[in-house]
Design an enzyme around this catalytic site. Sequence first.
Site, PDB file in Angstrom:
ATOM      1  N   TYR A 161      42.907  77.762  65.620  1.00  0.00           N
ATOM      2  CA  TYR A 161      43.668  77.699  66.869  1.00  0.00           C
ATOM      3  C   TYR A 161      42.809  77.172  68.019  1.00  0.00           C
ATOM      4  CZ  TYR A 161      47.938  79.407  64.911  1.00  0.00           C
ATOM      5  OH  TYR A 161      49.087  79.482  64.171  1.00  0.00           O
ATOM      6  N   ASN A 163      58.183  73.837  69.595  1.00  0.00           N
ATOM      7  CA  ASN A 163      56.805  73.446  69.871  1.00  0.00           C
ATOM      8  C   ASN A 163      56.065  74.504  70.676  1.00  0.00           C
ATOM      9  OD1 ASN A 163      57.538  71.147  68.587  1.00  0.00           O
ATOM     10  ND2 ASN A 163      57.658  69.869  70.413  1.00  0.00           N
ATOM     11  N   VAL A 164      54.775  74.600  70.388  1.00  0.00           N
ATOM     12  CA  VAL A 164      53.935  75.588  71.078  1.00  0.00           C
ATOM     13  C   VAL A 164      52.988  74.896  72.056  1.00  0.00           C
ATOM     14  CG1 VAL A 164      54.058  77.233  69.152  1.00  0.00           C
ATOM     15  CG2 VAL A 164      52.196  75.558  69.208  1.00  0.00           C
ATOM     16  N   HIS A 180      58.876  79.469  69.206  1.00  0.00           N
ATOM     17  CA  HIS A 180      57.691  79.828  68.415  1.00  0.00           C
ATOM     18  C   HIS A 180      56.491  80.174  69.286  1.00  0.00           C
ATOM     19  CE1 HIS A 180      59.511  77.502  64.733  1.00  0.00           C
ATOM     20  NE2 HIS A 180      60.070  78.687  64.927  1.00  0.00           N
ATOM     21  N   CYS A 219      47.416  96.701  72.618  1.00  0.00           N
ATOM     22  CA  CYS A 219      48.245  97.199  73.737  1.00  0.00           C
ATOM     23  C   CYS A 219      49.361  96.221  74.099  1.00  0.00           C
ATOM     24  CB  CYS A 219      47.381  97.507  74.965  1.00  0.00           C
ATOM     25  SG  CYS A 219      46.797  96.041  75.851  1.00  0.00           S
ATOM     26  N   THR A 251      62.291  67.026  64.416  1.00  0.00           N
ATOM     27  CA  THR A 251      61.984  68.215  63.584  1.00  0.00           C
ATOM     28  C   THR A 251      62.381  67.945  62.145  1.00  0.00           C
ATOM     29  OG1 THR A 251      62.451  70.564  63.178  1.00  0.00           O
ATOM     30  CG2 THR A 251      64.179  69.319  64.326  1.00  0.00           C
ATOM     31  N   GLU A 280      62.496  59.408  60.505  1.00  0.00           N
ATOM     32  CA  GLU A 280      63.090  59.192  59.179  1.00  0.00           C
ATOM     33  C   GLU A 280      64.230  60.176  58.942  1.00  0.00           C
ATOM     34  OE1 GLU A 280      59.895  61.821  56.670  1.00  0.00           O
ATOM     35  OE2 GLU A 280      59.364  59.765  57.181  1.00  0.00           O
TER      36      GLU A 280
HETATM   37  C1  BJW Z   1      59.084  61.914  64.797  1.00  0.00           C
HETATM   38  C2  BJW Z   1      58.038  61.253  65.371  1.00  0.00           C
HETATM   39  C3  BJW Z   1      58.355  60.482  66.470  1.00  0.00           C
HETATM   40  C4  BJW Z   1      57.227  62.370  63.629  1.00  0.00           C
HETATM   41  N1  BJW Z   1      59.600  60.436  66.871  1.00  0.00           N
HETATM   42  N2  BJW Z   1      60.334  61.916  65.147  1.00  0.00           N
HETATM   43  C5  BJW Z   1      63.513  80.516  52.497  1.00  0.00           C
HETATM   44  C6  BJW Z   1      64.675  80.073  53.103  1.00  0.00           C
HETATM   45  C7  BJW Z   1      64.871  80.238  54.460  1.00  0.00           C
HETATM   46  C8  BJW Z   1      63.914  80.836  55.255  1.00  0.00           C
HETATM   47  C9  BJW Z   1      62.762  81.275  54.648  1.00  0.00           C
HETATM   48  C10 BJW Z   1      62.561  81.129  53.295  1.00  0.00           C
HETATM   49  N3  BJW Z   1      61.338  81.631  52.999  1.00  0.00           N
HETATM   50  C11 BJW Z   1      60.770  82.091  54.130  1.00  0.00           C
HETATM   51  C12 BJW Z   1      61.620  81.888  55.162  1.00  0.00           C
HETATM   52  C13 BJW Z   1      61.423  82.201  56.566  1.00  0.00           C
HETATM   53  C14 BJW Z   1      60.462  81.257  57.252  1.00  0.00           C
HETATM   54  C15 BJW Z   1      60.799  79.810  56.904  1.00  0.00           C
HETATM   55  O1  BJW Z   1      61.625  79.182  57.524  1.00  0.00           O
HETATM   56  N4  BJW Z   1      60.162  79.260  55.887  1.00  0.00           N
HETATM   57  C16 BJW Z   1      60.494  77.923  55.399  1.00  0.00           C
HETATM   58  C17 BJW Z   1      59.352  76.962  55.686  1.00  0.00           C
HETATM   59  C18 BJW Z   1      60.826  78.023  53.946  1.00  0.00           C
HETATM   60  N5  BJW Z   1      60.627  81.483  58.661  1.00  0.00           N
HETATM   61  C19 BJW Z   1      59.961  82.430  59.292  1.00  0.00           C
HETATM   62  O2  BJW Z   1      59.136  83.126  58.736  1.00  0.00           O
HETATM   63  C20 BJW Z   1      60.318  82.668  60.752  1.00  0.00           C
HETATM   64  N6  BJW Z   1      60.548  84.039  60.972  1.00  0.00           N
HETATM   65  C21 BJW Z   1      61.520  84.722  60.331  1.00  0.00           C
HETATM   66  O3  BJW Z   1      62.268  84.203  59.544  1.00  0.00           O
HETATM   67  O4  BJW Z   1      61.536  86.046  60.654  1.00  0.00           O
HETATM   68  C22 BJW Z   1      62.443  86.911  59.988  1.00  0.00           C
HETATM   69  C23 BJW Z   1      62.219  88.278  60.596  1.00  0.00           C
HETATM   70  C24 BJW Z   1      63.237  88.862  61.294  1.00  0.00           C
HETATM   71  C25 BJW Z   1      63.034  90.141  61.860  1.00  0.00           C
HETATM   72  C26 BJW Z   1      61.797  90.772  61.741  1.00  0.00           C
HETATM   73  C27 BJW Z   1      60.770  90.144  61.079  1.00  0.00           C
HETATM   74  C28 BJW Z   1      60.973  88.895  60.499  1.00  0.00           C
HETATM   75  C29 BJW Z   1      59.128  82.281  61.655  1.00  0.00           C
HETATM   76  C30 BJW Z   1      58.818  80.833  61.605  1.00  0.00           C
HETATM   77  C31 BJW Z   1      57.575  80.554  62.426  1.00  0.00           C
HETATM   78  C32 BJW Z   1      57.123  79.100  62.310  1.00  0.00           C
HETATM   79  N7  BJW Z   1      55.831  78.966  62.894  1.00  0.00           N
HETATM   80  C33 BJW Z   1      55.228  77.656  62.944  1.00  0.00           C
HETATM   81  C34 BJW Z   1      53.775  77.810  63.431  1.00  0.00           C
HETATM   82  C35 BJW Z   1      53.741  78.099  64.926  1.00  0.00           C
HETATM   83  C36 BJW Z   1      52.364  78.366  65.406  1.00  0.00           C
HETATM   84  C37 BJW Z   1      51.436  77.182  65.233  1.00  0.00           C
HETATM   85  O5  BJW Z   1      51.677  76.108  65.782  1.00  0.00           O
HETATM   86  O6  BJW Z   1      50.445  77.353  64.557  1.00  0.00           O
HETATM   87  O7  BJW Z   1      55.984  76.810  63.806  1.00  0.00           O
HETATM   88  S1  BJW Z   1      55.261  76.783  61.388  1.00  0.00           S
HETATM   89  C38 BJW Z   1      55.510  75.185  62.097  1.00  0.00           C
HETATM   90  O8  BJW Z   1      56.783  74.655  61.663  1.00  0.00           O
HETATM   91  C39 BJW Z   1      55.637  75.415  63.611  1.00  0.00           C
HETATM   92  C40 BJW Z   1      56.788  74.501  63.965  1.00  0.00           C
HETATM   93  O9  BJW Z   1      57.381  74.919  65.181  1.00  0.00           O
HETATM   94  C41 BJW Z   1      57.687  74.646  62.772  1.00  0.00           C
HETATM   95  C42 BJW Z   1      58.682  73.526  62.633  1.00  0.00           C
HETATM   96  O10 BJW Z   1      58.064  72.315  62.409  1.00  0.00           O
HETATM   97  P1  BJW Z   1      58.671  70.970  63.029  1.00  0.00           P
HETATM   98  O11 BJW Z   1      58.640  71.045  64.496  1.00  0.00           O
HETATM   99  O12 BJW Z   1      59.963  70.670  62.409  1.00  0.00           O
HETATM  100  O13 BJW Z   1      57.552  69.914  62.623  1.00  0.00           O
HETATM  101  P2  BJW Z   1      57.393  69.058  61.247  1.00  0.00           P
HETATM  102  O14 BJW Z   1      55.998  68.570  61.194  1.00  0.00           O
HETATM  103  O15 BJW Z   1      57.867  69.830  60.085  1.00  0.00           O
HETATM  104  O16 BJW Z   1      58.379  67.836  61.423  1.00  0.00           O
HETATM  105  C43 BJW Z   1      58.123  66.818  62.367  1.00  0.00           C
HETATM  106  C44 BJW Z   1      59.266  65.828  62.294  1.00  0.00           C
HETATM  107  O17 BJW Z   1      59.088  64.869  63.334  1.00  0.00           O
HETATM  108  C45 BJW Z   1      59.342  65.030  60.988  1.00  0.00           C
HETATM  109  O18 BJW Z   1      60.678  65.068  60.512  1.00  0.00           O
HETATM  110  C46 BJW Z   1      58.949  63.596  61.380  1.00  0.00           C
HETATM  111  O19 BJW Z   1      59.656  62.608  60.651  1.00  0.00           O
HETATM  112  C47 BJW Z   1      59.335  63.556  62.828  1.00  0.00           C
HETATM  113  N8  BJW Z   1      58.550  62.662  63.673  1.00  0.00           N
HETATM  114  N9  BJW Z   1      56.890  61.538  64.604  1.00  0.00           N
HETATM  115  C48 BJW Z   1      60.576  61.139  66.229  1.00  0.00           C
HETATM  116  N10 BJW Z   1      57.389  59.768  67.077  1.00  0.00           N
HETATM  117 ZN    ZN Z   2      44.818  95.481  74.882  1.00  0.00          ZN
END
Ligand code: BJW
Ligand code: ZN
Length: 242
Positions: A69, A104-105, A121, A132, A190, A216
């Site tokens: 990080y 996004n973060v 996120h 705390c 996304t 894409e």
């Molecule tokens: C362009 C471009 C340009 C490039 N122009 N386009 C099975 C089924 C369903 C769900 C699950 C499952 N197994 C597990 C789960 C749950 C899980 C999940 O979804 N997993 C799947 C991956 C399978 N989800 C979770 O765990 C979430 N929480 C949850 O479900 O909690 C339940 C709960 C309830 C109550 C109590 C307790 C629990 C939490 C998800 C957290 C995601 N965190 C991250 C990391 C954040 C911190 C960090 O940055 O380190 O978030 S993971 C990462 O992926 C980040 C992003 O926000 C997230 C999404 O990614 P994003 O933004 O889509 O990016 P990319 O890289 O994937 O895509 C980029 C796109 O841009 C591409 O398509 C390119 O083509 C395009 N692109 N350049 C336009 N110039």
């Molecule tokens: Zn503290």
Amino acid sequence: MEREAGIERARAWISEAGSVAVLTGAGVSAESGVPTFRGPGGLWREHRPEDLATPEAFARDPLLVWEWYAYRRELIAACRPNPAHEALVRLEKRCEDMSLITQNVDGLHALAGSRRVLELHGNLFAIRCCNCGAERQQREPPASLPPRCARCGGLERPGVVWFGEALPGQALESALAAVRRAELVLVVGTSGVVWPAAGLLQAAPDGCRSVLVNLEPTDQSEQVDLALHGKAGEILPGIVAA
Ligand code: BJW
Ligand code: ZN
């Protein structure tokens, strides 16, 4: 449909819509130099998410997780908003009811000037005490790793949402409400594979138009009325032009 004709159609739909919900992902910041997660050059190509972006990984090795990080914080602190972020600022000013929902973060929407951003996120520059719960914003690198809470001495963690963790309740509720009342949903940069963010599009009401902008096709390309393929920084300025 030819790209220019698609842009023209999206522009008309946006200007007709009273309520717009925009869902963004890492692709919107790619042209700012922020690495995406999946795909070419994506962060997950070099690191397994389960090694770094889970509470279990942090419990196992907080220093390793913090080093990753710290590296990303430094990289992203030097990045600036691009024409895609700027176009969304113009849309917010013009639109009666626009909600900007981001996975996004990186904080680049706010840095560009968007006023109401729902961060599903968390934020890379937020630091939260595991003991705390005190949270602070700090762009500068922590003095030592892993950082410790000034209030209670507890271990601090990045203020982001890891796999298996709940999303911030208020942001998720507001996002869902925004999509449910939208007349147009715009999904930008996304891969649409991470839940529950990926499910928001399905909450759009009957009659709501939907437009996807991505380099894409993705799984969500099939779910929208209009998919525009290309760079967000080139397409968004076109579709929000007055
Ligand atoms: C362009 C471009 C340009 C490039 N122009 N386009 C099975 C089924 C369903 C769900 C699950 C499952 N197994 C597990 C789960 C749950 C899980 C999940 O979804 N997993 C799947 C991956 C399978 N989800 C979770 O765990 C979430 N929480 C949850 O479900 O909690 C339940 C709960 C309830 C109550 C109590 C307790 C629990 C939490 C998800 C957290 C995601 N965190 C991250 C990391 C954040 C911190 C960090 O940055 O380190 O978030 S993971 C990462 O992926 C980040 C992003 O926000 C997230 C999404 O990614 P994003 O933004 O889509 O990016 P990319 O890289 O994937 O895509 C980029 C796109 O841009 C591409 O398509 C390119 O083509 C395009 N692109 N350049 C336009 N110039
Ligand atoms: Zn503290």
